[in-house]
Design an enzyme around this catalytic site. Structure first.
Site, PDB file in Angstrom:
ATOM      1  CB  SER A  20      17.525   2.319  33.090  1.00  0.00           C
ATOM      2  OG  SER A  20      16.660   1.707  34.076  1.00  0.00           O
TER       3      SER A  20
ATOM      4  CD  GLU B 192      28.564  -7.093 -32.018  1.00  0.00           C
ATOM      5  OE1 GLU B 192      27.819  -6.597 -33.003  1.00  0.00           O
ATOM      6  OE2 GLU B 192      27.674  -7.806 -31.275  1.00  0.00           O
TER       7      GLU B 192
END
Length: 778
Positions: A479, A107
């Site tokens: 239960s 870059e």
């Protein structure tokens, strides 16, 4: 503008004479000069409009990037992220040199030498373009910072001049390292990733210091064109760009020829989505909702970090246990047929597109991968997944769907070319036909001492169904509600040794004027102690017990554990679990038995920090226990605990003690009528956990399914991790209880010779039975 007009006239005077105009060479020079002058005038005029309108410089001097909300386990594992932009702000001194070298090579190789605009770079880029050399950009990193923070991408002279002016201003105000830091954190790198730290996680599921040279080069190649050089979308172009970065690094002497060759040859595993370290989507969503309620839209941009109370290992164990046991249930109940069908065209290009469109409607679910069948027989199936090579399924991998591979199979069941199926892969790489389960599930584990979540799985697949069954599914508990009725009975003078008559019972109030006749799943045993009745989940005994203490008393008593009385009927069916609870309520309620009788409030968030780690909110420490938090008498909690241990030692959940090899497990199974819901709620030490399975639209889970086959295996698999390395826990009897005839009783309910008799129907032979029991010390 008058100044520029006068300047043009003045500079044009030498070229205005007749002799000068008559010379061709001088005419060309005049044209060139006029062109330069015109350009200077244009530049000057543009600058005259640019300079007064330069944007505020605070955006770079006081950089505040949009950082998403991140959610972690207590031990720092990432489990969720929310925000439009994925970003991890990383100081420049924490960026590895290999990444900086790769980025600068491609870059802006002279970044540390120029003053914001690299005129040598401009000339080099022009020369490369004219000679066909390696293509190079003319914008410096500083100019890109100016563009990314302040400007649009339009290609005009005004925008370019503004970029140059801003570049000089940035260079004068900030250090080189600070400029590079801004660039590396702000730049867009595809897949909603901003900055290199986020991109490293997105594409490689790594932190920056873990990147290899090859991976750093690939990331450095993305900024030029994040759409085309994005390795998740276009791996071929990304690879070409990576090699260009590596070649540039070699030319600049940043790497050796050997390093270049090794990096080019290194295979890269590219992720297609952000990877999390713990599977906790439903928990992450709860946190997101809480943060949005507190901070509104800022929750997704300010970089808040939320640390939950979840444990990474336990959360993943819970997730795996849920997935494994739901799939096991699904396999027990047979193959339902393909998920869909697509007509495959003859043209190769259209063929691929048709498969891609079909699979887009059937997203993957962890190891349940969608694929389109391209070849099928009773011995071999070939299928195309959305990514990867053609799959071959044979041998045992076809067994689950064997009926669907028969020539005479029904059309809705039959697997044929074009069918959309699910496949899964085992640890040896073998493929098998599977399917997405239809059943829903919930699992939650809490610290019984302070209510903090240890694990939460709100459903089988968050992408398929975001509904959180842990917090929001109101289901019949079956239960698993019985221990709370037994707890209420202890306060009325009953004890685990109290005998009840386990015999057929017929009561008025059934449907259509018929009597109601509760039944046991395992027949009738006559006189039986409450301890054994609970361990074996005797329904008739539970009804007789509730009848003795009254439904209204028990219903009011349930509120001590955090249950909503309005959700439970004030009749005898309540003891069989005909009311409604959530899995989270059940976990909180069982925590009372686990911790000696105290109510706890579930909590998920431990602390919230800002992007810099400053603590914004910290959960207060759990308050010291006092009578204000007490739900039940400590003697009650101790006795019920002993009874729940019996359930796991010798009752309906005995498989848990065998598989885990521990004697401190306690809990209760639960199965509703017609096996619509399956439960297990239990604990060991300070870990309380509840698992549930059922269909979203209630229907039977199967005639041979119970809480012990549906929910208990999930609980066992989780507890294997949660209890790993922890010694068994024991309970010390609290003051006020005595061991009479081998079982516990409140001191105030002792008689002179033992337990006071209660007026409870047992059988016509009760006196004989009691005499025999006393004679044999039973």
């Amino acid at each position: 503008m008058r100044f520029f007009s006068t300047a043009i006239n003045f500079l044009a005077l030498p070229f205005a004479s007749a002799n000068y105009r008559n010379s061709p060479r001088r005419t060309l020079l005049a044209l060139a000069a006029n062109g330069v002058l015109a350009l200077l005038v244009l530049v000057g005029a543009t600058l005259a409009t640019v300079l007064p309108s330069l944007p505020s410089f605070d955006v770079v001097t006081d950089y505040r990037p949009k950082i998403p909300l991140r959610i972690y386990t207590a031990d720092g594992a990432l489990l969720g992220e929310f925000g439009e932009e994925r970003r991890d702000f990383t100081p420049i001194d924490a960026v590895p040199p290999v990444l900086k070298e790769a980025l600068l090579a491609i870059e802006d190789a002279r970044f540390y030498e120029h003053s914001g605009v690299d005129y040598r770079g401009v000339l080099r880029a022009v020369a490369a373009g004219l000679t066909g050399g390696m293509r190079q950009g003319a914008s410096t990193i500083t100019m890109q910072v100016a563009r990314n923070f302040f400007l649009s991408q339009e290609k005009t002279l005004k925008r370019k001049l503004t970029e140059v002016v801003l570049a000089y201003r940035i260079e004068s105000a900030l250090s080189k390292d600070r400029i590079l830091e801004l660039y590396m954190n702000q730049i867009y790198l595809g897949q909603r990733s901003y900055g290199f730290a986020a991109a490293a996680r997105t594409y490689f599921n790594k932190r920056l210091p873990e990147l290899t040279l090859a991976e750093a080069a690939m990331l450095a190649g993305i900024p030029q064109n994040p759409a085309k050089h994005n390795p998740a979308v276009n791996p071929v172009r990304a690879k070409a760009r990576q090699e260009l970065v590596l070649k540039r690094m070699l030319q600049l002497g940043r790497i050796t020829q050997a390093q270049y060759a090794e990096a080019v040859a290194e295979p890269l595993r590219i992720g297609r989505s952000l990877q999390f370290e713990a599977h906790a989507d439903h928990a992450a969503e709860l946190v997101r909702q809480e943060l949005h309620a507190r901070y509104k839209g800022e929750a997704y941009t300010q970089g808040f970090n939320v640390y939950t109370t979840l444990d990474k290992a336990e959360q993943n164990a819970a997730y795996d246990a849920v997935r494994r046991n739901v799939l096991a249930y699904d396999q027990r109940h047979g193959y339902r047929g393909p998920e869909g069908f697509v007509a495959l065209p003859d043209n190769a290009d259209e063929w691929d597109e048709a498969i891609e469109r079909a699979l887009a409607r059937h997203p993957g679910s962890d190891n349940l991968i969608p694929a389109v069948v391209t070849e099928v027989s009773a011995r071999l199936v070939r299928a195309e997944p959305a990514a990867g090579d053609t799959l071959e399924i044979k041998g045992d991998g076809l067994r689950f769907a064997a009926r669907a591979l028969q020539p005479n199979a029904k059309m809705d069941l039959k697997i044929r070319v074009g069918s959309v199926i699910r496949v899964s892969q085992d640890g040896k790489g073998r493929w098998a036909i599977s399917q997405m389960p239809e059943v829903d599930v919930a699992f939650v584990a809490l610290n019984a001492d302070d209510g903090s979540y240890r694990a939460m799985v709100g459903g089988f697949d968050f992408a398929r169904n975001q509904f959180n069954h842990v917090t929001s599914a109101w289901r019949q508990p079956g239960s698993s509600i019985k221990p709370f009725v037994y707890s209420a009975a202890l306060e009325k003078g009953f004890s685990p040794a109290t005998l009840m008559n386990d015999a057929p019972l017929s009561l008025p109030g059934g449907e259509d004027g018929q009597p109601w006749e509760p039944r046991n799943d395992d027949g009738y045993d006559g006189p039986i102690s409450l301890r054994q009745a609970l361990a074996r989940s005797k329904n008739v005994v539970a009804v007789r017990l509730l009848q003795a203490i009254s439904p209204q008393y028990a219903r009011d008593y349930l509120q001590r554990f955090g249950f909503d009385a309005a959700k439970h009927p004030a009749n005898l069916t309540m003891t069989l679990g005909s009311g409604s609870v959530t899995p989270l309520q059940m976990a909180s309620a069982y925590a009372v038995f686990a911790n000696g009788g105290y109510r706890v409030t579930p909590r998920l968030i431990e602390k919230i920090t800002d992007a810099r780690g400053k603590v914004l909110w910290q959960a207060p420490p759990p308050p010291a226990r006092d009578d204000g938090q007490r739900a039940i008498d400590p003697r009650n909690a101790f006795i019920i605990d002993s009874m729940l241990r019996e359930v796991v030692r010798s009752g309906t959940a005995a498989v848990a003690s065998h598989r885990l090899g521990r004697n401190d497990l306690a809990g209760k199974t639960g199965t509703t009528s017609n096996a619509v819901d399956g439960w297990f709620a239990g604990y060991a030490g300070n870990v309380v956990a509840v698992s549930w399975m059922g269909y979203g639209q209630p229907r039977s889970l199967g005639g041979r399914e119970f809480g012990a086959t549906l929910a208990l295996p999930i609980w066992i698999d989780y507890m294997r991790q949660a209890l790993s390395g922890k010694p068994p826990s024991e309970r010390t009897p609290p003051p006020g209880v005595s061991l009479i005839d081998g079982d516990w009783v409140y001191d105030e309910f002792r008689g002179e010779d033992g337990v006071k008799a209660l007026d409870v129907e047992v059988s016509p032979f009760r006196s004989i039975f009691d005499a025999i029991r006393r004679a044999f010390g039973g």
